[in-house]
Design a protein around this motif. Structure first.
Motif, PDB file in Angstrom:
ATOM      1  N   VAL B 211     -56.767  56.657  59.702  1.00 35.59           N
ATOM      2  CA  VAL B 211     -56.592  57.153  58.328  1.00 35.59           C
ATOM      3  C   VAL B 211     -57.968  57.391  57.715  1.00 35.59           C
ATOM      4  N   THR B 212     -58.074  58.504  57.057  1.00 33.32           N
ATOM      5  CA  THR B 212     -59.345  58.801  56.401  1.00 33.32           C
ATOM      6  C   THR B 212     -59.297  58.360  54.934  1.00 33.32           C
ATOM      7  N   GLY B 213     -60.483  58.403  54.368  1.00 41.92           N
ATOM      8  CA  GLY B 213     -60.546  58.048  52.941  1.00 41.92           C
ATOM      9  C   GLY B 213     -59.784  59.040  52.086  1.00 41.92           C
ATOM     10  N   GLU B 214     -59.835  60.295  52.492  1.00 47.09           N
ATOM     11  CA  GLU B 214     -59.106  61.327  51.759  1.00 47.09           C
ATOM     12  C   GLU B 214     -57.604  61.056  51.775  1.00 47.09           C
ATOM     13  N   GLN B 215     -57.153  60.691  52.921  1.00 50.28           N
ATOM     14  CA  GLN B 215     -55.714  60.402  53.035  1.00 50.28           C
ATOM     15  C   GLN B 215     -55.325  59.220  52.146  1.00 50.28           C
ATOM     16  N   ILE B 216     -56.199  58.259  52.119  1.00 54.77           N
ATOM     17  CA  ILE B 216     -55.880  57.078  51.295  1.00 54.77           C
ATOM     18  C   ILE B 216     -55.835  57.452  49.818  1.00 54.77           C
ATOM     19  N   LEU B 217     -56.758  58.315  49.429  1.00 54.21           N
ATOM     20  CA  LEU B 217     -56.726  58.763  48.031  1.00 54.21           C
ATOM     21  C   LEU B 217     -55.465  59.558  47.719  1.00 54.21           C
ATOM     22  N   GLN B 218     -55.032  60.373  48.679  1.00 52.63           N
ATOM     23  CA  GLN B 218     -53.771  61.101  48.487  1.00 52.63           C
ATOM     24  C   GLN B 218     -52.586  60.142  48.375  1.00 52.63           C
ATOM     25  N   MET B 219     -52.626  59.154  49.201  1.00 52.84           N
ATOM     26  CA  MET B 219     -51.549  58.145  49.148  1.00 52.84           C
ATOM     27  C   MET B 219     -51.545  57.452  47.783  1.00 52.84           C
ATOM     28  N   ARG B 220     -52.759  57.200  47.293  1.00 50.02           N
ATOM     29  CA  ARG B 220     -52.870  56.552  45.978  1.00 50.02           C
ATOM     30  C   ARG B 220     -52.276  57.428  44.889  1.00 50.02           C
ATOM     31  N   HIS B 221     -52.611  58.709  44.944  1.00 47.10           N
ATOM     32  CA  HIS B 221     -52.073  59.627  43.932  1.00 47.10           C
ATOM     33  C   HIS B 221     -50.555  59.691  44.002  1.00 47.10           C
ATOM     34  N   LEU B 222     -50.062  59.705  45.210  1.00 50.93           N
ATOM     35  CA  LEU B 222     -48.613  59.771  45.383  1.00 50.93           C
ATOM     36  C   LEU B 222     -47.946  58.522  44.797  1.00 50.93           C
ATOM     37  N   ALA B 223     -48.531  57.384  45.072  1.00 47.55           N
ATOM     38  CA  ALA B 223     -47.948  56.121  44.576  1.00 47.55           C
ATOM     39  C   ALA B 223     -47.970  56.081  43.057  1.00 47.55           C
ATOM     40  N   LEU B 224     -49.034  56.621  42.481  1.00 43.02           N
ATOM     41  CA  LEU B 224     -49.119  56.581  41.014  1.00 43.02           C
ATOM     42  C   LEU B 224     -48.075  57.484  40.357  1.00 43.02           C
ATOM     43  N   ASP B 225     -47.579  58.439  41.121  1.00 40.05           N
ATOM     44  CA  ASP B 225     -46.559  59.346  40.576  1.00 40.05           C
ATOM     45  C   ASP B 225     -45.154  58.740  40.571  1.00 40.05           C
ATOM     46  N   VAL B 226     -44.993  57.683  41.264  1.00 42.09           N
ATOM     47  CA  VAL B 226     -43.638  57.128  41.389  1.00 42.09           C
ATOM     48  C   VAL B 226     -43.138  56.700  40.009  1.00 42.09           C
ATOM     49  N   PRO B 227     -41.980  57.211  39.612  1.00 43.38           N
ATOM     50  CA  PRO B 227     -41.488  56.847  38.272  1.00 43.38           C
ATOM     51  C   PRO B 227     -40.927  55.421  38.222  1.00 43.38           C
ATOM     52  N   VAL B 228     -41.116  54.851  37.063  1.00 42.60           N
ATOM     53  CA  VAL B 228     -40.577  53.496  36.843  1.00 42.60           C
ATOM     54  C   VAL B 228     -39.601  53.580  35.671  1.00 42.60           C
ATOM     55  N   ALA B 229     -38.379  53.200  35.926  1.00 44.17           N
ATOM     56  CA  ALA B 229     -37.382  53.223  34.847  1.00 44.17           C
ATOM     57  C   ALA B 229     -37.734  52.176  33.802  1.00 44.17           C
ATOM     58  N   ARG B 230     -37.246  52.426  32.588  1.00 45.83           N
ATOM     59  CA  ARG B 230     -37.589  51.521  31.488  1.00 45.83           C
ATOM     60  C   ARG B 230     -37.085  50.098  31.740  1.00 45.83           C
ATOM     61  N   HIS B 231     -35.882  50.006  32.279  1.00 45.80           N
ATOM     62  CA  HIS B 231     -35.329  48.653  32.457  1.00 45.80           C
ATOM     63  C   HIS B 231     -36.056  47.887  33.551  1.00 45.80           C
ATOM     64  N   VAL B 232     -36.608  48.631  34.525  1.00 40.79           N
ATOM     65  CA  VAL B 232     -37.377  47.966  35.592  1.00 40.79           C
ATOM     66  C   VAL B 232     -38.712  47.494  35.022  1.00 40.79           C
ATOM     67  N   GLN B 233     -39.306  48.369  34.244  1.00 43.44           N
ATOM     68  CA  GLN B 233     -40.585  48.000  33.618  1.00 43.44           C
ATOM     69  C   GLN B 233     -40.368  46.826  32.641  1.00 43.44           C
ATOM     70  N   ASP B 234     -39.235  46.881  31.978  1.00 42.27           N
ATOM     71  CA  ASP B 234     -38.909  45.802  31.039  1.00 42.27           C
ATOM     72  C   ASP B 234     -38.779  44.461  31.771  1.00 42.27           C
ATOM     73  N   TYR B 235     -38.223  44.546  32.948  1.00 40.21           N
ATOM     74  CA  TYR B 235     -38.110  43.323  33.753  1.00 40.21           C
ATOM     75  C   TYR B 235     -39.506  42.775  34.082  1.00 40.21           C
ATOM     76  N   ALA B 236     -40.402  43.682  34.475  1.00 44.47           N
ATOM     77  CA  ALA B 236     -41.771  43.245  34.795  1.00 44.47           C
ATOM     78  C   ALA B 236     -42.446  42.645  33.567  1.00 44.47           C
ATOM     79  N   VAL B 237     -42.227  43.265  32.437  1.00 40.06           N
ATOM     80  CA  VAL B 237     -42.838  42.759  31.198  1.00 40.06           C
ATOM     81  C   VAL B 237     -42.275  41.373  30.867  1.00 40.06           C
ATOM     82  N   ARG B 238     -40.970  41.226  31.022  1.00 46.46           N
ATOM     83  CA  ARG B 238     -40.370  39.919  30.704  1.00 46.46           C
ATOM     84  C   ARG B 238     -40.853  38.842  31.660  1.00 46.46           C
ATOM     85  N   VAL B 239     -41.095  39.243  32.913  1.00 44.97           N
ATOM     86  CA  VAL B 239     -41.620  38.273  33.887  1.00 44.97           C
ATOM     87  C   VAL B 239     -43.014  37.814  33.453  1.00 44.97           C
ATOM     88  N   VAL B 240     -43.836  38.778  33.060  1.00 45.72           N
ATOM     89  CA  VAL B 240     -45.199  38.422  32.642  1.00 45.72           C
ATOM     90  C   VAL B 240     -45.147  37.562  31.368  1.00 45.72           C
TER      91      VAL B 240
END
Lengths: 618, 333
Positions: B211-240
């Protein structure tokens, strides 16, 4: 739905409270019950028909089918910004739709789970039962409150019979003993008095039934209370015991006088009368007196004259006794009157003194009237009867009588009529004695009845554990109040200025002249529940320098060797600290820092120690 | 960017990640969670603190990772006498061709894509704090000049939890800068057999960069695009929120044993790691399961236990288990 149930429950509780306070009549119960049932049913139907939150539903489906929040996310994103979906979000929604084709909503649908429906049915059923049964069950309190009760056709379940009183062999024996005891005396007391006979019979019957276990606790309580009332009534008749005593004293004096006269006249019958009066057997005395009056009428004239004289003397003595008492009173009055400074200058001081004396005089007069009023009336009657008898005896000259005997047939009848005592006077005379005797008898019977009832109650109390409870509570009270301490300096023996419990507070007793010895007597129990405390029971704070310390060695947990520690006893006990935690913490942490600065400590250790003090800081 | 592209990217992400796992797996046997955690941090752009007793393959894992990707790698062995300049670099006097002398900056080992800070707790706090700026800002200031690090920069630190003598525990501020804290456990019976089979023979496995560094950066961008539903995020917030003892919804275990809870950075780490996990799993959304999986690595080093917690020997993991059990997925159900 849950809210509706909660609201219904709150309304039910409020209704019960209102019912207890008699703000609600029983006729409101069905209305309330139906209203609550209707509200819950409507809420349930509304919940079924209402729109369920789509995101929640999607979450349920995700959970049931293991979709890893695909549907929930898709629905949530669609709700948030349906027109501005990113390609990634669109792909996610597509993925969710694709997955949802395989999903069956029935296992995740909330209405498919019938628990709420069951809860509603159960609630309605309970409310129905409560609406029908509660007013019937609470009828007594409603009656007591004067509230009209709705007639209900629902039959009440048969109540279990209350437990009957069955006594232990020892208790039974004690009760039996009580039954047998004084039976003869009771029978004598109740003789010729149907009311008293009924009372004794009833009392014996109740005791027998209790011994046989035929009565319940409630019945025993009721019948005992009834018997006590009757006994009180019997005693109530003799409430003027003091007055009777006064009268009896007067009769005692009269008995002595009669005895003297009987000795002079050598009349055995009169002597017997005197003895009966002396013994205070007034009923017998009254009977004998009646006989004597009949007998005196048949005596020869000489004897009759002598008797008349004797009766006159007796009447005089009785009168003189009254006059003596009155004289005494009048002397007192005159003494007070002499003290009365009416003639002196009417200044404020004298006025006050005058008022005081007048009050005292009135009080004395009132007391004399109260104590001797009735006795005086009775003796007045007696005195009058004696005088009357003496006059009648004198009115009969012996010649006349002899003539009368030899003359016409009507004359003896007239003479006999005039010679006979006036029935009214005689009746008055004997009645006084009889009344006194009866009252005496009844009061004695009443006392015995009360005693029996008290014994019975004691036995039953002991049986139900009330006696023990009372004893326990008494002991607890003593303990709480700091009572019962031996050696408390009480006033009973030493008059030392000690402390004594009085109600809820401690009172310092007056110091006596002599130095008090330590009393072993238990202090008196206060009336209160003993919530106070002895002032000497305050805990003294433990000073840090007084805390017991001892060096100890504990093995290190992860290292070789041992650490020296000092265990502080007492300081950790709550309520004994004399120094705030913050100050102690600073002291110890600073000492530790100084020590670490002086000694060679590995750098890692230094941080651990600092961390430790940081962690225990509050 | 069409839907097909997103799906393709996801597939490619999975493929690349699979290759990376495979290459690392040639050397490291078992420790799937640790490998996955390291990969998640690499893709998410975070730093990892590896904690474990000596001999469990921590350093080997990092070396394998650096060999499997086309990225520069440097290793710093932290010792008590290590100075900050030894980490970030220093100015040295250099003479040019004409004989003029001037100061020149000689970059330290931190100027690499993957930095292994071995036994980080052996260095003094002064040296440890030299990493602070680098880890958070991806830049190093020497003198008056700020030098930016590589866009793909990751610190992998290791520490031994048992050996306390001569060590300096990491301060809370520095701990918070680590994206995940992974615990390297002792391997199981079978895994140990495999380790012995692979490492005691003549043949030593070699790792090829996949894996190259470029590929890793692409993977990072892809992961950041993943949507998070409000109720899932709310769960994370309540956990914190539940990690804070003063919070109204904090469970009893938190109130009893925790002194300070996780920071907002912890919540960020939770969501980011969950996003990467979701893509690794081939999903287009973050699930609550993802949050639960990354809960301990993301938050365990961010909880500060109180005296009672320390004295009772209650670990952060136990507290987080209690929080995970007590916080409901749906708050208004």
């Amino acid at each position: 739905m849950v809210r509706a149930l909660v609201v219904a429950a709150v309304v039910a509780v409020l209704a019960v409270v209102c019912h207890h306070l008699h703000w609600l009549t029983p006729s409101w119960w069905p209305v309330l019950g139906y209203s609550m049932m209707g509200a819950v049913a409507l809420a349930f139907i509304g919940g079924l028909l209402g729109r369920y939150d789509a995101v929640l539903l999607a979450q349920r489906l995700d959970r049931v089918h293991g979709l890893k929040d695909r549907l929930g996310t898709a629905v949530a994103l669609a709700h948030m910004a349906p027109d501005k979906l990113t390609p990634f979000q669109e792909a996610q929604a597509k993925d969710a739709v694709q997955r949802s084709r395989e999903v069956s909503p029935s296992p995740a649908a909330p209405w498919a789970f019938p628990m709420e429906g069951l809860a509603v049915v159960a609630f309605i059923g309970l409310a129905w039962v409560a609406a029908w049964y509660w007013p019937a069950a609470w009828t007594p309190s409603q009656e007591a409150a004067g509230v009209s009760v709705v007639a209900l056709n629902v039959p009440l379940p048969a109540a279990e019979p209350p437990p009957s009183v069955l006594l232990d062999p020892d208790e039974l024996e004690a009760l039996q003993q009580r039954l047998d005891e004084n039976q003869d005396e009771l029978a004598t007391l109740a003789e010729n008095d149907p009311e008293m006979e009924r009372f004794i019979e009833k009392m014996n019957r109740v005791l027998e039934k209790i011994a046989e276990g035929k009565l319940t606790h409630r019945e025993v309580a009721e019948q005992t209370a009834e018997l006590e009332e009757q006994a009180d009534a019997l005693l109530g008749e003799a409430k003027d015991l003091q007055k009777q005593e006064e009268l009896a004293k007067k009769f005692d004096g009269l008995a002595k006088d009669i005895e003297k006269e009987a000795k002079k006249l050598k009349q055995d019958d009169l002597k017997e009368l005197a003895k009966l009066l002396e013994k205070r057997e007034y009923e017998k005395a009254s009977q004998l007196f009646e006989k004597l009056l009949e007998k005196f009428a048949q005596l020869p004239p000489k004897e009759q004259r002598r008797l008349a004289k004797a009766f006159e003397n007796l009447a005089k003595k009785l009168q003189s006794r009254f006059s003596k008492e009155l004289e005494k009173l009048q002397k007192k009055q005159s003494r007070l009157a002499r003290k009365n400074p009416q003639d002196s200058s009417p200044n404020a001081k004298n006025k006050r003194r005058l008022n005081r004396l007048q009050k005292k005089l009135d009080q004395l007069q009132r007391r004399y009237n109260q104590s001797t009023g009735e006795a005086q009336k009775e003796l007045d009657k007696l005195s009058r009867a004696m005088k009357d008898m003496a006059q009648r005896l004198r009115r009969q000259p012996p010649q006349k009588r002899k003539k009368g005997q030899s003359q016409s047939k009507n004359q003896p009848k007239a003479a006999e009529k005039s010679n006979r005592m006036d029935p009214k006077t005689m009746k008055e005379l004997t009645e006084a004695l009889r009344r006194l005797g009866k009252k005496q008898r009844r009061s004695r019977l009443g006392k015995m009845g009360k005693m029996r009832m008290a014994d019975l109650k004691e036995i039953l109390k002991r049986r139900r554990g009330q006696g023990q409870k009372k004893e326990r509570s008494r002991l607890a009270r003593m303990r709480r109040g700091g009572q019962g301490k031996q050696g408390q300096q009480g006033k009973s023996s030493g008059e030392e200025g000690g402390l004594q419990r009085k109600g809820l507070e401690w009172v310092r007793l007056k110091r006596g002249k002599n130095r008090g010895a330590i009393s072993k007597k238990q202090a008196q129990i206060g009336e209160g529940s003993g919530q106070g405390h002895h002032p000497h029971n305050h805990r003294h704070g433990t000073e840090l320098r007084n805390a017991k310390m001892r060096p100890d060695f504990v093995p290190g947990q992860r290292r070789k060797g041992r650490s020296k520690v000092e265990l502080l006893y007492g300081a950790a006990t709550e309520g004994t600290q004399v120094k705030g935690y913050g100050n102690v913490h600073i002291d110890f942490s600073m000492r530790a820092s100084r020590q670490m600065a002086q000694e060679e400590v590995p750098p890692g250790y230094r941080q651990i120690v600092e961390k430790y003090f940081r962690l225990i800081r509050k | 960017m069409s839907e097909q592209t997103v799906e393709e990217r996801i597939v490619r992400f999975k493929t690349d990640y699979g290759c990376l796992r495979e290459e690392i797996g040639k050397v490291i046997v078992g420790q799937e969670d640790v490998i996955e955690g390291v990969a998640v941090s690499l893709i998410a752009g975070g730093h990892v603190l590896l904690e474990g007793v000596p001999g469990l393959g921590k350093t080997r894992l990092v070396k394998a990772l650096s060999e499997a990707v086309h990225l520069s790698f440097s290793r710093i062995q932290f010792t008590p006498d290590l100075m900050p300049a030894d980490v970030v670099g220093t100015q040295i006097v250099v003479a040019d061709d004409s004989g003029n002398k001037h100061f020149d900056f000689r970059p330290g080992p931190i100027f690499a894509n993957i930095v292994l800070a071995d036994e980080i707790n052996r260095a003094t706090p002064k040296t440890q704090s030299a990493l602070l700026e680098a880890m958070q800002e991806a830049s190093v200031t020497v003198g008056t000049k700020t030098h930016h690090l590589e866009s793909l920069f990751m610190v992998l630190a290791t520490q031994n939890p048992l050996e306390m003598e001569g060590t300096y525990p990491l301060p809370e501020a520095q701990l918070d800068r680590f994206f995940l804290k992974l615990k390297v456990e002792f391997p199981g019976h079978d895994v140990l057999h495999t380790i012995l089979d692979r490492t005691t023979g003549n043949v030593e496995p070699t790792i090829e960069p996949v894996v190259t560094g470029e590929q890793i950066l692409q993977m990072r961008h892809l992961a950041l695009d993943v949507p998070v539903a409000r109720h899932v995020q709310d769960y994370a917030v309540r956990v914190v929120e539940a990690t804070h003892p003063e919070h109204e919804h904090a469970p009893d275990i938190t109130k009893r044993f925790v002194r300070y809870g996780a920071s907002p950075r912890g919540a960020q780490a939770l969501i980011l790691a969950a996003k990467v996990k979701a893509v690794m799993d081939g999903r287009f959304n973050v699930a609550m399961d993802d949050i639960r999986v990354v809960l301990k690595p993301a938050l365990r080093h961010r909880l500060i236990l109180n005296f009672e917690g320390e004295a009772e020997g209650i670990g952060q993991d136990k507290v987080l288990d209690g929080i995970s059990d007590s916080v409901r997925e749906v708050c208004n159900e």
